[in-house]
Design an enzyme around this catalytic site. Structure first.
Site, PDB file in Angstrom:
ATOM      1  N   HIS A  37      41.300  36.345  45.602  1.00 47.20           N
ATOM      2  CA  HIS A  37      40.296  37.061  46.748  1.00 47.20           C
ATOM      3  C   HIS A  37      38.922  35.452  46.899  1.00 47.20           C
ATOM      4  O   HIS A  37      39.441  35.531  47.867  1.00 47.20           O
ATOM      5  CB  HIS A  37      39.714  37.725  46.814  1.00 47.20           C
ATOM      6  N   CYS A  57      43.986  47.158  47.736  1.00 46.85           N
ATOM      7  CA  CYS A  57      42.976  46.734  47.986  1.00 46.85           C
ATOM      8  C   CYS A  57      41.887  47.472  49.174  1.00 46.85           C
ATOM      9  O   CYS A  57      42.912  48.230  49.916  1.00 46.85           O
ATOM     10  CB  CYS A  57      43.785  44.842  47.809  1.00 46.85           C
ATOM     11  N   LEU A  58      40.651  47.197  48.578  1.00 43.27           N
ATOM     12  CA  LEU A  58      40.070  47.440  49.829  1.00 43.27           C
ATOM     13  C   LEU A  58      39.896  46.936  50.929  1.00 43.27           C
ATOM     14  O   LEU A  58      40.008  47.350  52.125  1.00 43.27           O
ATOM     15  CB  LEU A  58      38.689  47.153  49.379  1.00 43.27           C
ATOM     16  N   HIS A  96      42.993  40.153  40.252  1.00 46.32           N
ATOM     17  CA  HIS A  96      43.308  40.663  41.963  1.00 46.32           C
ATOM     18  C   HIS A  96      41.516  40.327  42.325  1.00 46.32           C
ATOM     19  O   HIS A  96      41.843  39.686  43.457  1.00 46.32           O
ATOM     20  CB  HIS A  96      43.105  42.091  41.659  1.00 46.32           C
ATOM     21  N   GLU A  97      40.304  40.306  41.749  1.00 43.12           N
ATOM     22  CA  GLU A  97      39.287  39.737  42.116  1.00 43.12           C
ATOM     23  C   GLU A  97      39.207  37.742  42.865  1.00 43.12           C
ATOM     24  O   GLU A  97      38.597  37.571  43.544  1.00 43.12           O
ATOM     25  CB  GLU A  97      38.308  40.111  41.834  1.00 43.12           C
ATOM     26  N   GLN A 145      35.571  40.222  51.283  1.00 40.14           N
ATOM     27  CA  GLN A 145      35.955  41.130  51.615  1.00 40.14           C
ATOM     28  C   GLN A 145      34.934  42.109  52.344  1.00 40.14           C
ATOM     29  O   GLN A 145      34.905  43.036  52.725  1.00 40.14           O
ATOM     30  CB  GLN A 145      36.771  42.119  49.817  1.00 40.14           C
ATOM     31  N   GLY A 204      36.311  46.858  41.670  1.00 36.88           N
ATOM     32  CA  GLY A 204      36.183  45.571  41.966  1.00 36.88           C
ATOM     33  C   GLY A 204      36.049  45.827  43.644  1.00 36.88           C
ATOM     34  O   GLY A 204      36.243  45.907  44.676  1.00 36.88           O
TER      35      GLY A 204
END
Length: 190
Positions: free
Chosen positions: A145, A99-100, A141-142, A51, A46
């Site tokens: 953000h 997480c990225l 999670h997404e 991000q 994702g």
């Protein structure tokens, strides 16, 4: 489709509520294509627009192990309806997230086991599905953000202490830190 720089924890856009998308045009569709390319290059499941430094309510995902939604998609201006989150201690073997924007680290976090997901795609067409298990975790999670939260902002005290120590030692409390998938060393070792 250009691959975009991924912002790391200290970047302010990651800690602000993202704005609703109001224009569904070629520029938006190009952004979504870039997000898919960036997510793929980073080996992510994702990617949210904040991000990559863009404060809009958009996230892309890819997850093959479910049958309620397309394997690959985008959600714009999403709304999530969740089941209750267990108050049990998170299991580090079964519930660890990465997480990225927190590259190379992972910590356990409890999430709801079910999410009803509604939004629109890059053409403004309605998208609606149900997600369970790990797919529900990805959606939450997404979505977080888009509200200015990273999963590490929600850790229980035991894991929060480890995160705070790691964040300080890595110097991630400041803006301007990014990494470029496919060019920079992969922080997750793919």
């Amino acid at each position: 489709m250009p691959i975009r720089q991924i912002t790391v924890y200290g970047e302010p856009v990651l800690h602000q509520r993202a704005a609703q998308v109001t224009e569904f045009d070629d520029q938006l569709r190009q952004l979504v294509a870039d997000m898919h390319a960036t997510m793929d290059a980073a080996h992510g499941v994702g990617l949210a627009a904040p991000q990559i430094g863009i404060g809009l309510r958009i996230f892309t995902y890819v997850y093959a192990d479910q049958d309620t939604a397309p394997e690959r998609g985008v959600l714009i201006n999403p709304v999530l309806t969740l089941s209750k989150v267990s108050q049990a201690t998170p299991d580090p073997d079964e519930e660890a997230e990465g997480c990225l924007s927190v590259p190379g680290l992972n910590f356990p976090l409890k999430r709801a086991e079910y999410a009803k997901v509604e939004g629109v795609d890059e053409f403004g067409k309605p998208v609606s599905f149900e997600a369970t298990g790990w797919f529900a975790r990805i959606m939450q999670h997404e979505f977080d953000h888009l509200d200015g939260f990273l999963y590490v902002d929600k850790l229980v005290p035991r894991w929060d202490k480890r995160w705070l120590k790691a964040k300080k030692s890595l110097g991630w409390c400041v803006p301007g830190i990014t990494w470029l998938p496919g060019t920079d060393e992969d922080p997750f070792g793919h």
